[in-house]
Design a protein around this motif. Structure first.
Motif, PDB file in Angstrom:
ATOM      1  N   GLY A   9       0.938  -1.036  -0.025  1.00  0.00           N
ATOM      2  CA  GLY A   9       0.078   0.024   0.080  1.00  0.00           C
ATOM      3  C   GLY A   9       0.731   1.208  -0.017  1.00  0.00           C
ATOM      4  N   MET A  10       0.506   2.275  -0.670  1.00  0.00           N
ATOM      5  CA  MET A  10       1.443   3.494  -0.945  1.00  0.00           C
ATOM      6  C   MET A  10       0.746   4.805  -0.424  1.00  0.00           C
ATOM      7  N   ARG A  23      -2.840  -1.505  -3.045  1.00  0.00           N
ATOM      8  CA  ARG A  23      -2.097  -2.271  -3.839  1.00  0.00           C
ATOM      9  C   ARG A  23      -2.321  -2.212  -5.430  1.00  0.00           C
ATOM     10  N   SER A  24      -3.883  -2.403  -5.495  1.00  0.00           N
ATOM     11  CA  SER A  24      -4.173  -2.671  -6.919  1.00  0.00           C
ATOM     12  C   SER A  24      -4.554  -1.227  -7.671  1.00  0.00           C
ATOM     13  N   GLY A  25      -4.747  -0.312  -6.501  1.00  0.00           N
ATOM     14  CA  GLY A  25      -5.102   1.227  -6.916  1.00  0.00           C
ATOM     15  C   GLY A  25      -6.637   1.194  -7.133  1.00  0.00           C
ATOM     16  N   THR A  26      -7.407   0.237  -6.564  1.00  0.00           N
ATOM     17  CA  THR A  26      -8.890   0.436  -7.005  1.00  0.00           C
ATOM     18  C   THR A  26      -9.396   1.387  -5.709  1.00  0.00           C
ATOM     19  N   ALA A  79       5.561   7.003   0.600  1.00  0.00           N
ATOM     20  CA  ALA A  79       5.802   5.955   1.715  1.00  0.00           C
ATOM     21  C   ALA A  79       5.425   4.602   1.316  1.00  0.00           C
ATOM     22  N   ALA A  80       5.893   3.548   1.658  1.00  0.00           N
ATOM     23  CA  ALA A  80       5.330   2.212   1.351  1.00  0.00           C
ATOM     24  C   ALA A  80       4.946   1.548   2.505  1.00  0.00           C
ATOM     25  N   SER A  81       3.646   0.790   2.527  1.00  0.00           N
ATOM     26  CA  SER A  81       3.326   0.256   3.676  1.00  0.00           C
ATOM     27  C   SER A  81       2.822  -1.304   3.486  1.00  0.00           C
ATOM     28  N   TYR A  82       3.045  -2.133   4.211  1.00  0.00           N
ATOM     29  CA  TYR A  82       2.582  -3.501   4.283  1.00  0.00           C
ATOM     30  C   TYR A  82       0.874  -3.590   4.574  1.00  0.00           C
ATOM     31  N   VAL A  83       0.360  -2.341   5.136  1.00  0.00           N
ATOM     32  CA  VAL A  83      -0.902  -2.103   5.542  1.00  0.00           C
ATOM     33  C   VAL A  83      -1.481  -1.455   4.462  1.00  0.00           C
ATOM     34  N   THR A  84      -2.898  -1.772   4.075  1.00  0.00           N
ATOM     35  CA  THR A  84      -3.362  -1.048   3.293  1.00  0.00           C
ATOM     36  C   THR A  84      -4.401   0.151   3.639  1.00  0.00           C
TER      37      THR A  84
END
Length: 123
Positions: free
Chosen positions: A33-34, A53-56, A97-102
């Motif tokens: 997740g960004m 992640r998918s941008g939806t 930033a980048a995260s493992y959380v959405t």
């Protein structure tokens, strides 16, 4: 581990637009997740926008809703922030930033950060 580099900041008059870009390397951003955050002098880092992640799906701070748009291109390994109708109070250093959380909205949920890009909005 992903590395992030922001670009696109600058000086713009109130009411103007800027587009920030974040280029990733080392790992595909489709795994993360960004988000975009910003930090003004003397203030804490604050959430601006996030995207799945998918941008939806996206999320925005109330202060930028309707003016900013976050989007991503996983094929190009980039995430961007289109900023319209800029206000002087948008002046800050903007971080990707980048995260493992959405759709995370707190800085401590993002383990990976870029170096930031300055956005200055003059009145």
């Amino acid at each position: 581990q992903v590395q992030l580099v922001e670009s696109g900041g600058g000086l713009v008059q109130a009411g103007g637009s800027l587009r920030l870009s974040c280029a990733a390397s080392g790992r595909a951003i489709s795994s993360y997740g960004m988000g975009w955050f910003r930090q003004a002098p003397g203030k804490e880092r604050e959430f601006v926008a996030a995207i799945t992640r998918s941008g939806t799906s996206t999320a925005y701070a109330d202060s930028v809703k309707g003016r900013f748009t976050i989007y991503r291109d996983n094929a190009k390994n980039t995430v961007s922030l289109q900023m319209n109708s800029l206000k002087p109070e948008d002046t800050a250093v903007y971080y990707c930033a980048a995260s493992y959380v959405t759709l995370a909205t707190t800085p401590n949920t993002y383990p990976f950060w870029g170096q930031g890009t300055q956005v200055t909005v003059s009145s």
